[in-house]
Design a protein around this motif. Structure first.
Motif, short mmCIF file in Angstrom:
data_model
loop_
_atom_site.label_atom_id
_atom_site.label_comp_id
_atom_site.label_asym_id
_atom_site.label_seq_id
_atom_site.Cartn_x
_atom_site.Cartn_y
_atom_site.Cartn_z
N GLN A 1 0.82 -1.19 0.00
CA GLN A 1 0.00 0.00 0.00
C GLN A 1 0.86 1.25 0.00
OE1 GLN A 1 -2.79 -0.04 3.24
NE2 GLN A 1 -4.29 -1.17 2.06
N VAL A 2 0.20 2.35 -0.22
CA VAL A 2 0.87 3.64 -0.20
C VAL A 2 0.33 4.43 0.98
CG1 VAL A 2 -0.83 4.64 -1.76
CG2 VAL A 2 1.45 5.65 -1.60
N GLN A 3 1.16 5.23 1.60
CA GLN A 3 0.74 6.09 2.70
C GLN A 3 0.37 7.47 2.14
OE1 GLN A 3 3.86 4.19 3.10
NE2 GLN A 3 2.36 2.69 3.76
N LEU A 4 -0.75 7.98 2.61
CA LEU A 4 -1.26 9.27 2.12
C LEU A 4 -1.42 10.23 3.30
CD1 LEU A 4 -4.07 7.83 -0.20
CD2 LEU A 4 -1.78 8.56 -0.88
N VAL A 5 -0.94 11.44 3.13
CA VAL A 5 -1.05 12.46 4.18
C VAL A 5 -1.63 13.72 3.57
CG1 VAL A 5 0.14 13.84 5.89
CG2 VAL A 5 0.89 11.50 5.46
N GLU A 6 -2.80 14.13 4.08
CA GLU A 6 -3.46 15.33 3.58
C GLU A 6 -3.01 16.55 4.38
OE1 GLU A 6 -6.71 12.03 3.67
OE2 GLU A 6 -5.13 12.80 5.00
N SER A 7 -3.09 17.70 3.74
CA SER A 7 -2.82 18.96 4.41
C SER A 7 -3.58 20.06 3.68
CB SER A 7 -1.32 19.29 4.43
OG SER A 7 -0.82 19.38 3.11
N GLY A 8 -3.69 21.21 4.35
CA GLY A 8 -4.30 22.37 3.71
C GLY A 8 -5.71 22.69 4.17
N GLY A 9 -6.28 21.85 5.02
CA GLY A 9 -7.62 22.13 5.51
C GLY A 9 -7.63 23.33 6.45
N GLY A 10 -8.83 23.79 6.78
CA GLY A 10 -8.93 24.91 7.70
C GLY A 10 -10.31 25.51 7.71
N LEU A 11 -10.42 26.66 8.36
CA LEU A 11 -11.68 27.40 8.46
C LEU A 11 -11.62 28.58 7.51
CD1 LEU A 11 -14.38 28.15 9.84
CD2 LEU A 11 -13.02 29.33 11.59
N VAL A 12 -12.59 28.66 6.60
CA VAL A 12 -12.64 29.75 5.64
C VAL A 12 -14.06 30.29 5.54
CG1 VAL A 12 -10.71 28.86 4.27
CG2 VAL A 12 -13.05 28.19 3.70
N GLU A 13 -14.18 31.45 4.94
CA GLU A 13 -15.50 32.05 4.74
C GLU A 13 -16.09 31.59 3.40
OE1 GLU A 13 -14.87 36.22 7.24
OE2 GLU A 13 -15.17 36.26 5.08
N ALA A 14 -17.39 31.61 3.33
CA ALA A 14 -18.07 31.25 2.08
C ALA A 14 -17.61 32.16 0.95
CB ALA A 14 -19.58 31.34 2.26
N ALA B 1 0.14 14.09 0.01
CA ALA B 1 1.47 13.57 -0.26
C ALA B 1 1.48 12.06 -0.11
CB ALA B 1 2.49 14.20 0.68
N ALA B 2 1.96 11.37 -1.14
CA ALA B 2 2.03 9.92 -1.12
C ALA B 2 3.46 9.46 -0.85
CB ALA B 2 1.55 9.36 -2.46
N SER B 3 3.58 8.39 -0.10
CA SER B 3 4.89 7.80 0.16
C SER B 3 4.74 6.29 0.19
CB SER B 3 5.47 8.32 1.47
OG SER B 3 4.65 7.96 2.55
N GLY B 4 5.87 5.61 0.12
CA GLY B 4 5.83 4.16 0.09
C GLY B 4 5.72 3.67 -1.35
N ARG B 5 4.78 2.82 -1.62
CA ARG B 5 4.61 2.26 -2.96
C ARG B 5 3.85 3.24 -3.85
NH1 ARG B 5 2.74 -3.91 -2.82
NH2 ARG B 5 3.37 -3.64 -4.99
N THR B 6 4.54 4.29 -4.25
CA THR B 6 3.86 5.35 -4.99
C THR B 6 3.41 4.92 -6.38
OG1 THR B 6 6.01 6.19 -5.70
CG2 THR B 6 5.02 7.21 -3.75
N LEU B 7 3.95 3.79 -6.87
CA LEU B 7 3.46 3.27 -8.14
C LEU B 7 2.03 2.75 -8.00
CD1 LEU B 7 6.57 1.46 -9.66
CD2 LEU B 7 5.57 3.66 -10.30
N SER B 8 1.56 2.63 -6.76
CA SER B 8 0.19 2.19 -6.51
C SER B 8 -0.79 3.36 -6.52
CB SER B 8 0.11 1.47 -5.16
OG SER B 8 0.86 0.27 -5.20
N THR B 9 -0.41 4.44 -7.17
CA THR B 9 -1.30 5.61 -7.26
C THR B 9 -1.72 5.84 -8.71
OG1 THR B 9 0.61 7.10 -7.42
CG2 THR B 9 -0.30 6.69 -5.22
N THR B 10 -2.09 4.77 -9.38
CA THR B 10 -2.57 4.90 -10.76
C THR B 10 -3.71 5.89 -10.82
OG1 THR B 10 -1.90 2.64 -11.29
CG2 THR B 10 -3.59 3.65 -12.70
N LYS B 11 -4.61 5.80 -9.87
CA LYS B 11 -5.60 6.85 -9.73
C LYS B 11 -5.55 7.38 -8.31
CE LYS B 11 -9.78 4.12 -8.63
NZ LYS B 11 -9.35 2.73 -8.71
N MET B 12 -5.75 8.67 -8.17
CA MET B 12 -5.83 9.33 -6.87
C MET B 12 -7.10 10.16 -6.86
SD MET B 12 -1.91 10.51 -6.07
CE MET B 12 -2.26 10.80 -4.33
#
Length: 124
Positions: free
Chosen positions: A1-14, A23-34
């Motif tokens: 498997q591949v490890q996935l780490v999200e970032s960039g979330g937060g509180l914003v106004e409409a 960001a993907a790490s590990g078996r990055t060839l396993s990201t044919t689709k994301m």
């Protein structure tokens, strides 16, 4: 498997914009689709967007079509979700997903790697 780490979330106004990264790490060839799914409070998790390896094929949920853009940079092993014109109904935990094949693009079963999620809150 591949490890996935999200970032960039937060509180914003409409009406404003936000960009999520995955960001993907590990078996990055396993990201044919994301892709991205989200779970709003009190609701089931739902498909948001997906992209193939080359970026030539993308699909979006009707609810985000025209406002969100998915992209990827394979050299950085990173996928992005540019979210414009955010609305309170976009408030959710956003999950990055990946799969080594191009099957079942729009369903959870089509992805075997999941990130922990990042919270996006849109205030009215």
């Amino acid at each position: 498997q591949v490890q996935l780490v999200e970032s960039g979330g937060g509180l914003v106004e409409a009406g404003t914009s936000l960009t999520l990264s995955c960001a993907a790490s590990g078996r990055t060839l396993s990201t044919t689709k994301m892709g991205w799914f989200r779970r709003a409070p009190g609701k089931d998790r739902e498909f948001v967007a997906t992209i193939n390896w080359s970026g030539s094929t993308t699909y979006y949920a009707d609810s985000v079509k025209g406002r969100f853009t998915i992209s990827r940079d394979n050299a950085k092993h990173t996928a992005y979700l540019q979210m414009n014109s955010l609305q309170p109904e976009d408030t959710a935990v956003y999950y990055c997903v990946a799969s080594p094949n191009m099957l079942q693009l729009l369903t959870e079963a089509g992805y075997d790697s999941w990130g922990q999620g990042t919270q996006v809150t849109v205030s009215s």
